[in-house]
Design a protein around this motif. Sequence first.
Motif, PDB file in Angstrom:
ATOM      1  N   HIS A 196       0.837  -1.207   0.000  1.00 39.16           N
ATOM      2  CA  HIS A 196       0.000   0.000   0.000  1.00 39.16           C
ATOM      3  C   HIS A 196       0.874   1.259   0.000  1.00 39.16           C
ATOM      4  O   HIS A 196       0.567   2.236  -0.703  1.00 39.16           O
ATOM      5  N   GLN A 197       1.936   1.254   0.768  1.00 38.01           N
ATOM      6  CA  GLN A 197       2.813   2.426   0.827  1.00 38.01           C
ATOM      7  C   GLN A 197       3.499   2.663  -0.521  1.00 38.01           C
ATOM      8  O   GLN A 197       3.594   3.815  -0.979  1.00 38.01           O
ATOM      9  N   HIS A 198       3.970   1.613  -1.168  1.00 36.74           N
ATOM     10  CA  HIS A 198       4.603   1.778  -2.484  1.00 36.74           C
ATOM     11  C   HIS A 198       3.577   2.186  -3.541  1.00 36.74           C
ATOM     12  O   HIS A 198       3.900   2.940  -4.466  1.00 36.74           O
ATOM     13  N   ALA A 199       2.346   1.706  -3.406  1.00 31.31           N
ATOM     14  CA  ALA A 199       1.300   2.101  -4.352  1.00 31.31           C
ATOM     15  C   ALA A 199       1.044   3.600  -4.272  1.00 31.31           C
ATOM     16  O   ALA A 199       0.871   4.277  -5.303  1.00 31.31           O
ATOM     17  N   LEU A 200       1.031   4.149  -3.051  1.00 30.49           N
ATOM     18  CA  LEU A 200       0.844   5.589  -2.883  1.00 30.49           C
ATOM     19  C   LEU A 200       2.011   6.363  -3.482  1.00 30.49           C
ATOM     20  O   LEU A 200       1.825   7.396  -4.139  1.00 30.49           O
ATOM     21  N   ARG A 201       3.203   5.867  -3.273  1.00 31.07           N
ATOM     22  CA  ARG A 201       4.393   6.543  -3.811  1.00 31.07           C
ATOM     23  C   ARG A 201       4.404   6.529  -5.334  1.00 31.07           C
ATOM     24  O   ARG A 201       4.697   7.539  -5.981  1.00 31.07           O
TER      25      ARG A 201
ATOM     26  N   LEU B 208      -0.730  -1.018  -7.250  1.00 31.02           N
ATOM     27  CA  LEU B 208       0.280  -2.046  -7.056  1.00 31.02           C
ATOM     28  C   LEU B 208      -0.290  -3.304  -6.404  1.00 31.02           C
ATOM     29  O   LEU B 208       0.048  -4.425  -6.800  1.00 31.02           O
ATOM     30  N   VAL B 209      -1.146  -3.149  -5.403  1.00 33.13           N
ATOM     31  CA  VAL B 209      -1.720  -4.324  -4.736  1.00 33.13           C
ATOM     32  C   VAL B 209      -2.500  -5.159  -5.741  1.00 33.13           C
ATOM     33  O   VAL B 209      -2.362  -6.389  -5.802  1.00 33.13           O
ATOM     34  N   GLU B 210      -3.329  -4.495  -6.543  1.00 31.91           N
ATOM     35  CA  GLU B 210      -4.117  -5.212  -7.546  1.00 31.91           C
ATOM     36  C   GLU B 210      -3.213  -5.884  -8.580  1.00 31.91           C
ATOM     37  O   GLU B 210      -3.473  -7.017  -9.008  1.00 31.91           O
TER      38      GLU B 210
END
Length: 238
Positions: free
Chosen positions: A168-173, A178-180
Amino acid sequence: MSYSVSPIGFVRSCFKEKFAIPRQPQLAPAARGVLELVAPFDNGDAVQGLEQVSHVWLLFLFHQALEDKPRLKVRPPRLGGNQSVGVFSTRATHRPNGIGQSVVKLEKVEAGRLWLSGIDLLDGTPVLDVKPYLPYADIVADASNALADSAPAPIKVEWQPAALEQAHQHALRLQEPLVELIEQCLAQDPRPAYQQPAPERRYGVQFWDVDVHWHYPHPGAICVLEVVQAADMNGSLV
Protein backbone atom coordinates in the motif's frame (compact mmCIF):
# COMPACT_ATOMS: atom_id res chain seq x y z
CA MET A 1 12.81 -12.82 -50.18
CA SER A 2 13.33 -10.92 -46.93
CA TYR A 3 11.80 -7.80 -45.45
CA SER A 4 12.93 -5.40 -42.77
CA VAL A 5 10.79 -3.56 -40.23
CA SER A 6 11.53 -0.80 -37.74
CA PRO A 7 9.83 -0.11 -34.40
CA ILE A 8 7.35 2.76 -34.26
CA GLY A 9 7.92 3.01 -30.52
CA PHE A 10 8.93 1.27 -27.30
CA VAL A 11 6.89 0.29 -24.24
CA ARG A 12 7.69 1.48 -20.74
CA SER A 13 6.04 -1.19 -18.64
CA CYS A 14 5.40 -2.23 -15.06
CA PHE A 15 7.05 -5.56 -15.97
CA LYS A 16 10.83 -5.36 -15.60
CA GLU A 17 11.48 -9.07 -16.15
CA LYS A 18 9.76 -11.87 -18.05
CA PHE A 19 8.83 -13.95 -15.00
CA ALA A 20 5.25 -13.33 -13.77
CA ILE A 21 4.10 -11.45 -16.88
CA PRO A 22 0.53 -12.60 -17.63
CA ARG A 23 0.54 -15.13 -20.44
CA GLN A 24 -2.21 -13.23 -22.24
CA PRO A 25 -3.31 -9.58 -22.26
CA GLN A 26 -6.31 -8.38 -20.21
CA LEU A 27 -5.72 -10.99 -17.46
CA ALA A 28 -4.21 -8.28 -15.25
CA PRO A 29 -6.16 -5.02 -15.80
CA ALA A 30 -3.89 -3.25 -13.28
CA ALA A 31 -0.83 -3.88 -15.50
CA ARG A 32 -0.04 -0.50 -17.01
CA GLY A 33 2.49 1.05 -19.32
CA VAL A 34 3.18 3.75 -21.89
CA LEU A 35 3.98 3.32 -25.56
CA GLU A 36 6.48 6.05 -26.41
CA LEU A 37 6.42 6.67 -30.14
CA VAL A 38 9.56 7.56 -32.08
CA ALA A 39 10.00 9.95 -35.00
CA PRO A 40 8.19 10.54 -37.25
CA PHE A 41 5.29 8.92 -35.35
CA ASP A 42 5.75 11.06 -32.24
CA ASN A 43 3.91 13.79 -34.11
CA GLY A 44 0.30 14.26 -32.98
CA ASP A 45 -0.89 13.67 -36.53
CA ALA A 46 -0.12 9.94 -36.23
CA VAL A 47 -2.62 9.43 -33.38
CA GLN A 48 -5.33 11.85 -34.48
CA GLY A 49 -8.72 10.19 -33.96
CA LEU A 50 -7.35 7.46 -31.70
CA GLU A 51 -8.98 9.11 -28.68
CA GLN A 52 -12.27 7.67 -29.99
CA VAL A 53 -10.96 4.11 -29.57
CA SER A 54 -11.14 2.10 -26.32
CA HIS A 55 -8.74 -0.74 -27.21
CA VAL A 56 -5.92 -1.27 -29.68
CA TRP A 57 -3.98 -4.15 -31.18
CA LEU A 58 -0.24 -3.94 -30.62
CA LEU A 59 2.10 -5.81 -32.95
CA PHE A 60 5.48 -6.13 -31.27
CA LEU A 61 8.72 -8.08 -31.04
CA PHE A 62 9.58 -10.61 -28.33
CA HIS A 63 12.94 -8.89 -28.19
CA GLN A 64 14.36 -11.12 -25.46
CA ALA A 65 13.29 -14.35 -27.16
CA LEU A 66 14.55 -13.85 -30.72
CA GLU A 67 16.17 -16.94 -32.23
CA ASP A 68 18.22 -17.65 -35.35
CA LYS A 69 16.73 -21.11 -35.90
CA PRO A 70 12.93 -21.33 -36.15
CA ARG A 71 11.12 -23.77 -33.88
CA LEU A 72 8.47 -26.00 -35.44
CA LYS A 73 7.15 -27.27 -32.10
CA VAL A 74 6.97 -25.66 -28.66
CA ARG A 75 5.93 -26.64 -25.14
CA PRO A 76 3.31 -24.07 -24.07
CA PRO A 77 2.91 -23.36 -20.32
CA ARG A 78 -0.86 -23.79 -20.66
CA LEU A 79 -0.28 -27.49 -21.39
CA GLY A 80 2.03 -27.92 -18.41
CA GLY A 81 5.27 -27.33 -20.27
CA ASN A 82 5.63 -31.04 -21.03
CA GLN A 83 3.50 -31.44 -24.16
CA SER A 84 4.82 -30.39 -27.58
CA VAL A 85 2.51 -28.91 -30.20
CA GLY A 86 3.04 -27.01 -33.43
CA VAL A 87 4.21 -23.45 -32.97
CA PHE A 88 1.31 -22.09 -35.02
CA SER A 89 -1.24 -23.63 -32.65
CA THR A 90 0.10 -21.57 -29.72
CA ARG A 91 0.95 -18.03 -28.72
CA ALA A 92 4.37 -19.04 -27.41
CA THR A 93 7.02 -16.34 -27.34
CA HIS A 94 9.42 -18.47 -29.43
CA ARG A 95 8.04 -17.58 -32.84
CA PRO A 96 9.09 -17.21 -36.44
CA ASN A 97 10.23 -13.59 -36.76
CA GLY A 98 9.56 -13.08 -33.02
CA ILE A 99 6.27 -11.25 -33.62
CA GLY A 100 3.62 -11.00 -30.92
CA GLN A 101 0.21 -9.35 -30.75
CA SER A 102 -1.91 -8.14 -27.86
CA VAL A 103 -5.21 -6.35 -27.40
CA VAL A 104 -4.80 -3.71 -24.68
CA LYS A 105 -6.94 -0.93 -23.25
CA LEU A 106 -6.16 2.59 -24.38
CA GLU A 107 -6.35 4.82 -21.32
CA LYS A 108 -5.09 8.12 -22.72
CA VAL A 109 -3.75 9.52 -25.99
CA GLU A 110 -1.07 12.18 -26.20
CA ALA A 111 1.17 13.34 -29.01
CA GLY A 112 3.97 10.81 -28.95
CA ARG A 113 2.50 8.70 -26.12
CA LEU A 114 -0.22 6.09 -25.66
CA TRP A 115 -1.12 5.19 -22.07
CA LEU A 116 -2.15 1.54 -21.81
CA SER A 117 -3.54 -0.99 -19.32
CA GLY A 118 -4.14 -4.72 -19.33
CA ILE A 119 -0.73 -5.16 -20.94
CA ASP A 120 1.45 -8.27 -21.10
CA LEU A 121 4.59 -6.63 -22.49
CA LEU A 122 8.06 -6.46 -21.00
CA ASP A 123 9.65 -3.09 -20.36
CA GLY A 124 11.50 -1.97 -23.50
CA THR A 125 9.39 -4.01 -25.93
CA PRO A 126 9.69 -2.69 -29.53
CA VAL A 127 6.27 -2.08 -31.08
CA LEU A 128 5.90 -2.50 -34.84
CA ASP A 129 2.37 -1.21 -35.34
CA VAL A 130 -0.82 -0.04 -33.61
CA LYS A 131 -4.25 -0.87 -34.99
CA PRO A 132 -7.66 0.05 -33.56
CA TYR A 133 -9.74 -2.79 -32.14
CA LEU A 134 -12.99 -3.18 -34.12
CA PRO A 135 -15.66 -4.98 -32.07
CA TYR A 136 -17.87 -5.75 -35.07
CA ALA A 137 -14.99 -7.42 -36.91
CA ASP A 138 -12.73 -8.71 -34.13
CA ILE A 139 -15.32 -10.47 -31.96
CA VAL A 140 -16.15 -13.92 -33.34
CA ALA A 141 -19.16 -15.18 -31.38
CA ASP A 142 -18.82 -18.86 -32.31
CA ALA A 143 -15.03 -19.10 -32.13
CA SER A 144 -13.49 -22.06 -30.29
CA ASN A 145 -10.08 -23.32 -29.20
CA ALA A 146 -9.97 -26.79 -27.69
CA LEU A 147 -6.35 -26.31 -26.53
CA ALA A 148 -7.31 -23.31 -24.37
CA ASP A 149 -11.06 -23.03 -24.08
CA SER A 150 -11.13 -20.76 -21.02
CA ALA A 151 -8.88 -18.64 -18.82
CA PRO A 152 -6.80 -20.57 -16.26
CA ALA A 153 -8.42 -20.87 -12.86
CA PRO A 154 -6.79 -18.37 -10.48
CA ILE A 155 -5.18 -19.50 -7.27
CA LYS A 156 -5.66 -17.79 -3.93
CA VAL A 157 -3.28 -14.97 -3.04
CA GLU A 158 -2.69 -14.39 0.66
CA TRP A 159 -0.64 -11.65 2.32
CA GLN A 160 1.58 -11.33 5.31
CA PRO A 161 0.19 -8.21 7.05
CA ALA A 162 3.52 -6.38 6.86
CA ALA A 163 3.81 -7.15 3.12
CA LEU A 164 0.34 -5.77 2.43
CA GLU A 165 1.19 -2.56 4.28
CA GLN A 166 4.43 -2.29 2.30
CA ALA A 167 2.50 -2.72 -0.95
CA HIS A 168 0.00 0.00 0.00
CA GLN A 169 2.81 2.43 0.83
CA HIS A 170 4.60 1.78 -2.48
CA ALA A 171 1.30 2.10 -4.35
CA LEU A 172 0.84 5.59 -2.88
CA ARG A 173 4.39 6.54 -3.81
CA LEU A 174 4.11 5.24 -7.37
CA GLN A 175 0.50 6.34 -7.86
CA GLU A 176 -0.15 2.89 -9.31
CA PRO A 177 -2.60 0.07 -8.37
CA LEU A 178 0.28 -2.05 -7.06
CA VAL A 179 -1.72 -4.32 -4.74
CA GLU A 180 -4.12 -5.21 -7.55
CA LEU A 181 -1.22 -5.75 -9.96
CA ILE A 182 0.51 -8.17 -7.59
CA GLU A 183 -2.68 -10.10 -6.88
CA GLN A 184 -3.77 -10.31 -10.52
CA CYS A 185 -0.37 -11.54 -11.72
CA LEU A 186 0.37 -13.97 -8.90
CA ALA A 187 -3.16 -15.43 -9.03
CA GLN A 188 -2.18 -16.87 -12.42
CA ASP A 189 0.67 -18.81 -10.74
CA PRO A 190 3.75 -17.72 -12.70
CA ARG A 191 5.91 -20.70 -11.74
CA PRO A 192 6.41 -23.51 -14.30
CA ALA A 193 3.50 -25.93 -14.05
CA TYR A 194 5.78 -28.90 -13.43
CA GLN A 195 7.28 -27.36 -10.28
CA GLN A 196 5.90 -28.39 -6.90
CA PRO A 197 7.90 -26.16 -4.55
CA ALA A 198 8.37 -26.81 -0.87
CA PRO A 199 6.80 -24.15 1.41
CA GLU A 200 10.23 -22.77 2.32
CA ARG A 201 11.16 -21.98 -1.29
CA ARG A 202 10.86 -18.25 -2.03
CA TYR A 203 10.09 -16.73 -5.41
CA GLY A 204 10.59 -13.13 -6.45
CA VAL A 205 9.96 -10.68 -9.27
CA GLN A 206 10.16 -6.95 -9.89
CA PHE A 207 7.05 -4.86 -10.64
CA TRP A 208 7.74 -1.18 -11.30
CA ASP A 209 10.64 -0.46 -8.94
CA VAL A 210 9.73 -2.88 -6.17
CA ASP A 211 10.76 -6.47 -5.53
CA VAL A 212 7.94 -8.82 -4.56
CA HIS A 213 8.70 -12.08 -2.75
CA TRP A 214 6.30 -14.93 -2.09
CA HIS A 215 6.08 -18.64 -1.35
CA TYR A 216 3.56 -21.47 -1.63
CA PRO A 217 2.51 -22.30 1.94
CA HIS A 218 0.20 -25.09 0.76
CA PRO A 219 -1.09 -26.37 -2.60
CA GLY A 220 -3.33 -23.94 -4.43
CA ALA A 221 -2.24 -20.81 -2.57
CA ILE A 222 0.41 -18.09 -2.70
CA CYS A 223 1.47 -15.96 0.26
CA VAL A 224 3.17 -12.61 -0.37
CA LEU A 225 6.03 -12.23 2.08
CA GLU A 226 7.45 -8.78 1.38
CA VAL A 227 7.31 -5.86 -1.06
CA VAL A 228 10.51 -3.81 -0.94
CA GLN A 229 12.00 -1.14 -3.17
CA ALA A 230 14.59 -2.38 -5.64
CA ALA A 231 17.96 -0.69 -5.63
CA ASP A 232 18.66 2.15 -8.08
CA MET A 233 15.33 1.93 -9.87
CA ASN A 234 12.59 4.45 -10.66
CA GLY A 235 9.51 2.70 -11.99
CA SER A 236 7.04 5.57 -12.13
CA LEU A 237 5.58 6.58 -15.46
CA VAL A 238 5.21 10.17 -14.35
